[in-house]
Every structure is written in C-alpha cells, then in structure tokens.
Design a protein around this motif. Sequence first.
Motif, PDB file in Angstrom:
ATOM      1  N   VAL A 225       0.977  -1.360  -0.172  1.00 23.65           N
ATOM      2  CA  VAL A 225       0.112  -0.457   0.132  1.00 23.65           C
ATOM      3  C   VAL A 225       0.877   1.314   0.229  1.00 23.65           C
ATOM      4  CG1 VAL A 225      -2.313   1.000   1.121  1.00 23.65           C
ATOM      5  CG2 VAL A 225      -1.619  -0.824   1.111  1.00 23.65           C
ATOM      6  N   TYR A 226       0.638   2.354  -0.544  1.00 29.17           N
ATOM      7  CA  TYR A 226       1.526   3.487  -1.192  1.00 29.17           C
ATOM      8  C   TYR A 226       0.530   4.077  -1.141  1.00 29.17           C
ATOM      9  CZ  TYR A 226       3.334  -0.417  -4.190  1.00 29.17           C
ATOM     10  OH  TYR A 226       3.886  -1.583  -4.281  1.00 29.17           O
ATOM     11  N   LEU A 227       1.203   5.686   0.502  1.00 35.56           N
ATOM     12  CA  LEU A 227       0.457   6.283   0.561  1.00 35.56           C
ATOM     13  C   LEU A 227       1.480   7.723  -0.498  1.00 35.56           C
ATOM     14  CD1 LEU A 227      -1.931   8.148   2.558  1.00 35.56           C
ATOM     15  CD2 LEU A 227       0.548   7.954   4.498  1.00 35.56           C
ATOM     16  N   ALA A 228       1.187   8.599  -1.157  1.00 36.66           N
ATOM     17  CA  ALA A 228       1.237  10.230  -1.506  1.00 36.66           C
ATOM     18  C   ALA A 228       2.000  10.849  -0.013  1.00 36.66           C
ATOM     19  CB  ALA A 228      -0.308  10.635  -2.357  1.00 36.66           C
ATOM     20  N   PRO A 229       3.004  10.531  -0.630  1.00 36.63           N
ATOM     21  CA  PRO A 229       3.463  12.086   0.554  1.00 36.63           C
ATOM     22  C   PRO A 229       3.145  13.161   0.785  1.00 36.63           C
ATOM     23  CG  PRO A 229       5.746  11.556  -1.230  1.00 36.63           C
ATOM     24  CD  PRO A 229       3.940  10.807  -0.890  1.00 36.63           C
ATOM     25  N   GLY A 230       3.153  14.205   1.561  1.00 36.02           N
ATOM     26  CA  GLY A 230       2.580  15.787   1.977  1.00 36.02           C
ATOM     27  C   GLY A 230       2.473  17.114   1.108  1.00 36.02           C
ATOM     28  N   GLY A 231       2.313  17.534   1.092  1.00 38.47           N
ATOM     29  CA  GLY A 231       3.050  19.096   0.816  1.00 38.47           C
ATOM     30  C   GLY A 231       4.343  19.140  -0.610  1.00 38.47           C
ATOM     31  N   GLY A 232       3.201  19.100  -1.379  1.00 39.05           N
ATOM     32  CA  GLY A 232       4.184  19.810  -2.990  1.00 39.05           C
ATOM     33  C   GLY A 232       4.359  19.104  -3.688  1.00 39.05           C
ATOM     34  N   ARG A 233       3.851  17.748  -3.865  1.00 34.68           N
ATOM     35  CA  ARG A 233       4.149  16.843  -5.384  1.00 34.68           C
ATOM     36  C   ARG A 233       2.486  15.972  -5.686  1.00 34.68           C
ATOM     37  NH1 ARG A 233       9.319  14.309  -6.582  1.00 34.68           N
ATOM     38  NH2 ARG A 233       9.357  13.908  -3.950  1.00 34.68           N
ATOM     39  N   HIS A 234       2.365  15.543  -7.028  1.00 35.01           N
ATOM     40  CA  HIS A 234       1.231  15.063  -7.436  1.00 35.01           C
ATOM     41  C   HIS A 234       2.255  13.741  -7.214  1.00 35.01           C
ATOM     42  CE1 HIS A 234      -1.887  18.251  -7.821  1.00 35.01           C
ATOM     43  NE2 HIS A 234      -0.655  18.806  -8.711  1.00 35.01           N
TER      44      HIS A 234
END
Length: 341
Positions: A225-234
């Motif tokens: 499961v891959y969670l998008a990092p916050g704050g800056g990129r899609h």
Amino acid sequence: MCAASVLVVDDSATMRALIKHALSRDPEIVVVGEAANPFEARDKMKALDPDVVTLDVEMPNMNGIEFLEKIMTLRPTPVIMVSNLTAPGAAATLAALEIGAFDCVAKPSARGNMFIELPGLIKEAARAKSGMAKRRNAPSRGRSAVAKTARGAKLPDLIAIGSSTGGVEALMQVLAEFPANCPPTVIVQHLPAAFTGSFAARLDRVSRARVFEAKGGEELLPGHVYLAPGGGRHMVVKAGTRPSLSLIEGETVSGHRPSVDVLFGSVAKNFSGSHCGVILTGMGRDGAQGLLEMRQAGAQTLGQDEDSSLVYGMPRVAHEIGAVERQLPLGRIARQIFSGG
C-alpha cells in the motif's frame, strides 16, 4: 456570509490572547468565547454552539486528545488543534487527526509567527460544520477481522483510495481489514507533509499489508500500500509492462497537491488492468471527477455513505455527478472490495 464563531480553548491566557488577536483581524470570524480547560470548554460549547473550536493538546485535568474524542462522539464540531510540532507533538497531532480533528497548526515559536494560516482554516472548518455526520455508531477502534475473498470473486488488479477530513480514522479502519496479499493499493490522504511518514507507519502497524510513504519510482506490487507524501507533488500511476508510481510537479488541482483527482485520473488513463476506486470522507470535491473517469474506464467505484462520513463532502459530490457505483458504510467497504458483499 455570517461570521464564523469560534471558541478558543487553551490553558495559557497568553496563547488565548494571541489566537484571539490573530482571528479578530478577519471580519468573517468572531471569537465568541474562551476556555482554560476542557470542563469549562464543555459548558461553553453547550451555551454558545460555536462553529469551530481551537484546542490545545497539553492541558491540566484532561488533555486535548481526550477532550477531542468526547467532542467527536457526543457533539461533532470542527476542531483545529493548536500545538507545538515537536516529535511528541507530531504524534499527538496525528492521533488528533485520526480521531477527526479538522486540521492542526503550530503554536508560534516567535512573535513574528502570529497564526497566519489560522483564519483561513477557521473559515474552511466552519463551512464543513453542516456536513459533519452525527455518526450514530462510532467505528470500532479494535483490530478488525480480515476481509475474506469470496470463492470465485475476481479481485481488482489495483485499488485507489482518496480521503480528506476524517480520512485518517477512516483509512485506519479500512486498511485494518486488508489481507496481506491485497492488490497493490495507492492512496491520497490530505495531510501536511510532516505527518504522512508517521501516518504510513501507523497504517502499517494496523494492516496486514505493508504500508509505505511513496518516494516515487516504486513498482506496484501485491501486498503493498503506497501513501502519497504530503506537501508539494502529485502522485500518479505510470503506464508500462510493470506499472509504477511517480511523484510529479504541478499546480494544485481541486485545491490540493497531492490531489485525489490527479491520482484517480492517472489510474483511469494509464492502468490497463482491472481497478477499483474508493472515495472516503472529506470536505470539498477533490476526487469526484477522477473517480468518474475511473468509472467511465470500467472500474468498480465505491463511496462512503453520509452516516459514516465525518464530512460528507467529497463522497457527496462524487455521488451527485454519477462517479459512485455504490455507496456503503465505512465498515462494509473492504468487504465489498474483497468479497463483493
């Protein structure tokens, strides 16, 4: 527009004055009361019915996390946590987001930082109040039974999930039911950059699947499961014989970066296998258009229902535009994915 009413809760008179000063400069916000502890705050919430509460974490007699849980259970109200983002504070803040806090801001480390972002958050939170479900049955915090795959059921090759306000708690509940061999799963949850790594670690502890904060370039693997990092990129899914993830620059979409719309749209465009899209609790409309694109591409699409959503915003818009094939209570979403029931 009526002014957003705010109750400020902090055991420090100085901090209450700083917050009140920061908010008083905005004509669309009125501080209707102050409280030095949760017991005083409880009485003032009953008397004043504020649109939004700002809440300290460390207070005598009852800490802010305990009081927040009581608020979200007995009198759901948008709450913005105001705490110092030290390592212990970050853990407490993540716990607050899991319970259902609207957002978190740091206390000023110097007189120059006077809660510049707070007025905007207050007004966003006030708009969310009318969409906050009363949650007649609080979700269980225990470890859920693993969702079992029905005999003959065809699992999707990829699962994509989007969430915002209330999503920390919702994702904890959904992923606790994921089996160790789940299809590769990609998630955008609106969170500040400081929290996505620790949130991924927390999800990893409750789920039998392996949960990571995405770094970009990962091949999509079963049981991951891959969670998008916050704050800056899609975060997007890239096409190929071995589909992978990429983190890309770009403008905000639907008010967010990373955006659920961007993730869902990339799945619809680039992923050739079968896929399932899920939109959970959150304010606004991020993810609705992307989920519609997924449905039009042949995906199964699920939306959290109103009664179980902390804020029935994103799922509502997705349902209204025809993006949601089926609405379900939060507790049935994992079972629907894995068993069709």
